[in-house]
Design a protein around this motif. Structure first.
Motif: not given
Length: 211
Positions: A59-73
């Motif tokens: 598993s992979h976890r983010f702890y703050n705001t994440v910005g994506f500049s393109n698509d998420i698949d």
């Protein structure tokens, strides 16, 4: 200085740390391995300054705001506690709750806007979809359809007033699927029929009632 290796760079420790120092902004970043996870941090402690973490279970976890500049698949399931969407969301599959009746769309204080339903698609209500509201494009009719027991039109709350049936043309009440019992003709008579007969038993006129 640069560090170059053509093989494996190994750091051995109970909690190995790789430190990156950004000299122009006096900022440090750390890659920390501890307790079966690998994390990117802005400190070396176990506090709340984790940026992201990879666990040994994959598993992979983010702890703050994440910005994506393109698509998420995403190929698997996505579990989200709260989602805020400021633009248009497009789905290619079904939007399903975890269990029946568990999820609301909007609330009493945060109503959603318009809902657009295509021709011959319906709003289906009840565990067995016993009430349907849809537009029948084959007959160009708008339909409220009950599939079980009574279909009740109620307006008896303490703040309720009248029930008004309004039509541009005729209002027709039928029984036994298609037997006319009462019809109110536009700019004309109101007629009452017996047992689906073709001739009304009672008709209003400009001067009174005909029997």
């Amino acid at each position: 200085n640069n560090l170059t290796t053509n093989g494996t760079l190994r750091i051995s420790s109970a909690a190995p740390i790789l430190r990156f120092t950004e000299t122009d902004n006096s900022k440090d970043f750390y890659i920390v391995g501890d307790s079966n996870y690998l994390s990117v941090r802005v400190d070396t402690t176990g506090g709340g300054n984790i940026i992201q973490k990879w666990n040994s279970d994959g598993s992979h976890r983010f702890y703050n705001t994440v910005g994506f500049s393109n698509d998420i698949d995403v190929d698997g399931h996505t579990y989200l506690d709260n989602v805020s969407i400021s633009g248009v969301t497009t789905f290619s599959g079904h939007l399903l709750p975890n269990s029946a009746g568990a999820v609301n769309i909007g609330s009493a204080t945060a109503e959603i806007g318009d809902v657009y339903i295509a021709d011959d698609k319906s709003v289906q209500i009840g565990n067995s979809q016993d009430l349907k509201i849809f537009h029948d494009s084959s007959a160009n009719n708008n339909v409220i359809e009950g599939h079980l027991n009574s279909l009740n039109l109620r307006n008896y709350n303490v703040n309720s007033t009248d029930i008004v049936l309004s039509a541009r043309r005729n209002i027709i009440l039928q029984t036994n699927l298609n037997e006319t019992g009462i019809q109110c003709l536009v700019n004309g008579a109101t007629e009452i029929f017996y047992d689906g007969g073709a001739t009304p038993k009672l008709r209003t006129t400009a001067t009174g009632i005909e029997a």
